[in-house]
Each structure stands twice: as structure tokens, then as C-alpha cells.
Design a protein around this motif. Sequence first.
Motif, PDB file in Angstrom:
ATOM      1  N   GLU A 278       0.839  -1.201   0.000  1.00 17.60           N
ATOM      2  CA  GLU A 278       0.000   0.000   0.000  1.00 17.60           C
ATOM      3  C   GLU A 278       0.875   1.252   0.000  1.00 17.60           C
ATOM      4  O   GLU A 278       1.827   1.364   0.770  1.00 17.60           O
ATOM      5  CB  GLU A 278      -0.903   0.003   1.242  1.00 17.60           C
ATOM      6  N   ARG A 279       0.572   2.181  -0.889  1.00 12.01           N
ATOM      7  CA  ARG A 279       1.265   3.467  -0.974  1.00 12.01           C
ATOM      8  C   ARG A 279       0.235   4.588  -0.971  1.00 12.01           C
ATOM      9  O   ARG A 279      -0.957   4.353  -1.157  1.00 12.01           O
ATOM     10  CB  ARG A 279       2.103   3.554  -2.258  1.00 12.01           C
ATOM     11  N   ALA A 280       0.697   5.820  -0.785  1.00  6.22           N
ATOM     12  CA  ALA A 280      -0.187   6.989  -0.817  1.00  6.22           C
ATOM     13  C   ALA A 280       0.437   8.065  -1.695  1.00  6.22           C
ATOM     14  O   ALA A 280       1.655   8.271  -1.672  1.00  6.22           O
ATOM     15  CB  ALA A 280      -0.424   7.525   0.586  1.00  6.22           C
ATOM     16  N   VAL A 281      -0.401   8.740  -2.482  1.00  5.36           N
ATOM     17  CA  VAL A 281       0.041   9.827  -3.352  1.00  5.36           C
ATOM     18  C   VAL A 281      -0.861  11.020  -3.073  1.00  5.36           C
ATOM     19  O   VAL A 281      -2.085  10.924  -3.199  1.00  5.36           O
ATOM     20  CB  VAL A 281      -0.047   9.446  -4.842  1.00  5.36           C
ATOM     21  N   ALA A 282      -0.266  12.151  -2.708  1.00  5.59           N
ATOM     22  CA  ALA A 282      -1.051  13.343  -2.359  1.00  5.59           C
ATOM     23  C   ALA A 282      -1.248  14.227  -3.584  1.00  5.59           C
ATOM     24  O   ALA A 282      -0.282  14.538  -4.288  1.00  5.59           O
ATOM     25  CB  ALA A 282      -0.358  14.128  -1.256  1.00  5.59           C
ATOM     26  N   PRO A 283      -2.492  14.645  -3.859  1.00  6.76           N
ATOM     27  CA  PRO A 283      -2.722  15.590  -4.967  1.00  6.76           C
ATOM     28  C   PRO A 283      -2.343  17.002  -4.564  1.00  6.76           C
ATOM     29  O   PRO A 283      -2.340  17.350  -3.375  1.00  6.76           O
ATOM     30  CB  PRO A 283      -4.226  15.484  -5.202  1.00  6.76           C
ATOM     31  N   ARG A 284      -2.004  17.824  -5.551  1.00  4.39           N
ATOM     32  CA  ARG A 284      -1.777  19.242  -5.262  1.00  4.39           C
ATOM     33  C   ARG A 284      -3.116  19.947  -5.096  1.00  4.39           C
ATOM     34  O   ARG A 284      -4.091  19.611  -5.765  1.00  4.39           O
ATOM     35  CB  ARG A 284      -0.986  19.888  -6.401  1.00  4.39           C
ATOM     36  N   PRO A 285      -3.189  20.929  -4.212  1.00  2.00           N
ATOM     37  CA  PRO A 285      -4.469  21.621  -4.005  1.00  2.00           C
ATOM     38  C   PRO A 285      -4.886  22.419  -5.230  1.00  2.00           C
ATOM     39  O   PRO A 285      -4.044  22.873  -6.009  1.00  2.00           O
ATOM     40  CB  PRO A 285      -4.189  22.541  -2.808  1.00  2.00           C
ATOM     41  N   VAL A 286      -6.186  22.581  -5.399  1.00  2.00           N
ATOM     42  CA  VAL A 286      -6.714  23.334  -6.529  1.00  2.00           C
ATOM     43  C   VAL A 286      -8.059  23.911  -6.134  1.00  2.00           C
ATOM     44  O   VAL A 286      -8.791  23.324  -5.345  1.00  2.00           O
ATOM     45  CB  VAL A 286      -6.860  22.432  -7.784  1.00  2.00           C
ATOM     46  N   ARG A 287      -8.374  25.076  -6.697  1.00  4.47           N
ATOM     47  CA  ARG A 287      -9.696  25.661  -6.505  1.00  4.47           C
ATOM     48  C   ARG A 287     -10.501  25.387  -7.785  1.00  4.47           C
ATOM     49  O   ARG A 287     -10.261  26.001  -8.821  1.00  4.47           O
ATOM     50  CB  ARG A 287      -9.593  27.167  -6.252  1.00  4.47           C
ATOM     51  N   ALA A 300      -8.412   9.058 -16.895  1.00  3.84           N
ATOM     52  CA  ALA A 300      -7.758   9.277 -18.186  1.00  3.84           C
ATOM     53  C   ALA A 300      -6.270   9.533 -18.006  1.00  3.84           C
ATOM     54  O   ALA A 300      -5.443   9.030 -18.783  1.00  3.84           O
ATOM     55  CB  ALA A 300      -8.421  10.445 -18.912  1.00  3.84           C
ATOM     56  N   GLY A 301      -5.914  10.315 -16.992  1.00  8.03           N
ATOM     57  CA  GLY A 301      -4.499  10.575 -16.741  1.00  8.03           C
ATOM     58  C   GLY A 301      -3.739   9.305 -16.406  1.00  8.03           C
ATOM     59  O   GLY A 301      -2.615   9.082 -16.905  1.00  8.03           O
ATOM     60  N   MET A 302      -4.326   8.466 -15.559  1.00 11.55           N
ATOM     61  CA  MET A 302      -3.685   7.188 -15.246  1.00 11.55           C
ATOM     62  C   MET A 302      -3.539   6.335 -16.500  1.00 11.55           C
ATOM     63  O   MET A 302      -2.461   5.792 -16.785  1.00 11.55           O
ATOM     64  CB  MET A 302      -4.509   6.421 -14.198  1.00 11.55           C
ATOM     65  N   ALA A 323       1.497   6.827 -12.728  1.00 11.69           N
ATOM     66  CA  ALA A 323       0.181   6.956 -13.357  1.00 11.69           C
ATOM     67  C   ALA A 323      -0.788   7.716 -12.462  1.00 11.69           C
ATOM     68  O   ALA A 323      -1.544   8.576 -12.934  1.00 11.69           O
ATOM     69  CB  ALA A 323      -0.368   5.565 -13.680  1.00 11.69           C
ATOM     70  N   VAL A 324      -0.771   7.438 -11.173  1.00 13.64           N
ATOM     71  CA  VAL A 324      -1.654   8.142 -10.236  1.00 13.64           C
ATOM     72  C   VAL A 324      -1.287   9.621 -10.161  1.00 13.64           C
ATOM     73  O   VAL A 324      -2.170  10.495 -10.155  1.00 13.64           O
ATOM     74  CB  VAL A 324      -1.593   7.482  -8.849  1.00 13.64           C
TER      75      VAL A 324
END
Length: 340
Positions: A278-287, A300-302, A323-324
Amino acid sequence: MVCVGEALWDFYAPEGIPLEQAKLLRRVPGGGAVNTATALARLGVPSGLCAALGDDAMGRGLRDEVAAAGIDVGRLALGAARTGLMLVAIERGEARFVGYRQGELEARALAAALPARWQARVVHFTGIAPVRGAIGALVRAAAAARREGCAVSVDINARPRMWPRAGRSALPGGAGARPGINPGAGARPGINPGAGARPGINPGAGARPGINPGATRGAGVRGCFRLFGQADLVKCSTGDLEVLGTTAPALRKHLRAEATLVVTDGARETLVLGPGGERAVAPRPVRPLDPTGAGDAFCAGMLATLVWQGRDRWTDAALMLRAVARGHDVARAWVRRKRG
């Protein structure tokens, strides 16, 4: 690659105008399969659509607009089921939806539209309704894709109005206990790349004729777990897990040993549960300006990263983490555009 599932029209109210007051609506192609195929085409990945539309002006118009976006519509069928409609209002970056769908008829029309051969590198299933009989055809189609050598991915996208609130009797292995889920934990600010639960849906908007909300849909949910079991990649959100009445570790046990489960949680870390752990990937914040379809863009990005790799490479943990991360980037760009 081919995206299989829902295709419909999103009808947008003018920005800041609630649906109750909107007098003008702008239509935009929507639905999980359409959104994913559109995002893939923008990323330079040849994509096709396998879906069922009404053989009427709305269906033919949607087919033509999707084709104009560079998407192969050769596997798209026009039939008796009406083309689905979704009314959308965006207020301060939040989306409100009211759907007009024929869940069972749409699912059976999609099952009838499935091709005998896929002739693709990847087959992606999304926006699937748990209708007994129809879901069996999808399971067989996924198995046939694997026999052809295709990689198979599934975005669970459990729509609350089209899925029963699953309990122990509906899920294989008694997964309905939902240990460890905290459905009320926090408001998930920012983008929600995997939102399966669509906030603001009016559960009484439009009857779905012919659906038996009891045993039939329970059997359909069990069939969906068989579909998940065919996949090399399964993506869901924490909202999907809540609708399914299960947890990420419990769902992972229903997948192939070599498959990967990706669980998004809005602005929080995305969990990646694969053969390597198990791993974790944090997204960058966005409004977000419009969060509609963010989960589809994430997929689609993956897939844009994975499609050029052989299916055996999908077990590579480093590749899946890349990919994530790309999925986060594509979803971030998607929600910063206005669709309506």
C-alpha cells in the motif's frame, strides 16, 4: 483504447444560477465513458466509445459531437432507450445534479451494444449500473477482452440513485459490515477526483421504470464484484466505498492478486493498493471552477500513462505511482476549465 459505459448530455445552468431559477441551459457531452474518452483524446491517446444512446435527435446529436472531438464512435449503438440527461448547476465551485435516466433500460441497451471483439490495448468500464443480467454481459465482455490480451480497468463510479445502499446480503463475502469507514469524516475540500456520490442529486427526480430495488439490484451488485475481479486496475472513491458498504482492504481481496486498487479521497491522499503493498500519493491543491467529471479525467491521466505498457507491466509499483500522479495532474487541469 475503448471506454465502455454511460454517455449522456449534461445540461448546465448559467454560472451562479440555481436550477430552480434557470431559464436557459447549455448542453455538453457527459457521462463517465464520454468524459474519460474526451480527456484521453486531449492527451493524444486514440480512444473509442462503446455506449448506447437513443435513436433520436438527442442521441444522434451526442454521437456526432463526440465524433467531432476525435473519438471513435464505431462501437456506439442507437436504440430504444432514451438518451440520459443530467441537469447541472455550479455554485462557488460545487456542482449540483438532477438526473433524468432510465437505469435498467440503459444498462440492458449497453449490454446489447458490446462487441464480439475489442481490438484495443485497454478496455475501460465506467458508469456501470448494477442490473442483473446486463452486468453478466459486461463480465463476459471483460473476460473476452482479457483473452484478447487487453488490459481491463474499471472505475466503480457507484451512483447512489442507480446503486442500492449495499448491505451484507448484497455483497459477496459479507463485506457489508463496513469496518473502518467513517462516512462523516470531514468535508473533503478542493477537487474530488473520484467522487462517485454526486452531491445534490434529487433522489426523487424521475422514476426508473422496471427496476426492482430489492433482490434484483442486490444480485446486480454481486455481479459488479465479478466485473471488478476481471480488472487489472480498479479505481474508486471513498464515496463509492460507502455506497458499496465496504472498505478498501475488503474490496482489494475481491480483486486479482496482480491487480491494483486506487482509492481517491478528494483533496486527501490517494491510496494505491497493489501487489507490492500500500502506498499513498497526495494531490496538489486546486480551486475548482467545475468539478464535474474530475474522476473521469483522473482515470484518463492514469490510463494515458499505462496504455502504452504491456499488461504485465501494470503490476510495477513505480509505474502505477507515476500513473496516479499524472491522474492528479489531469484532473487538476480538468476542474479548472468551465464546461457549461
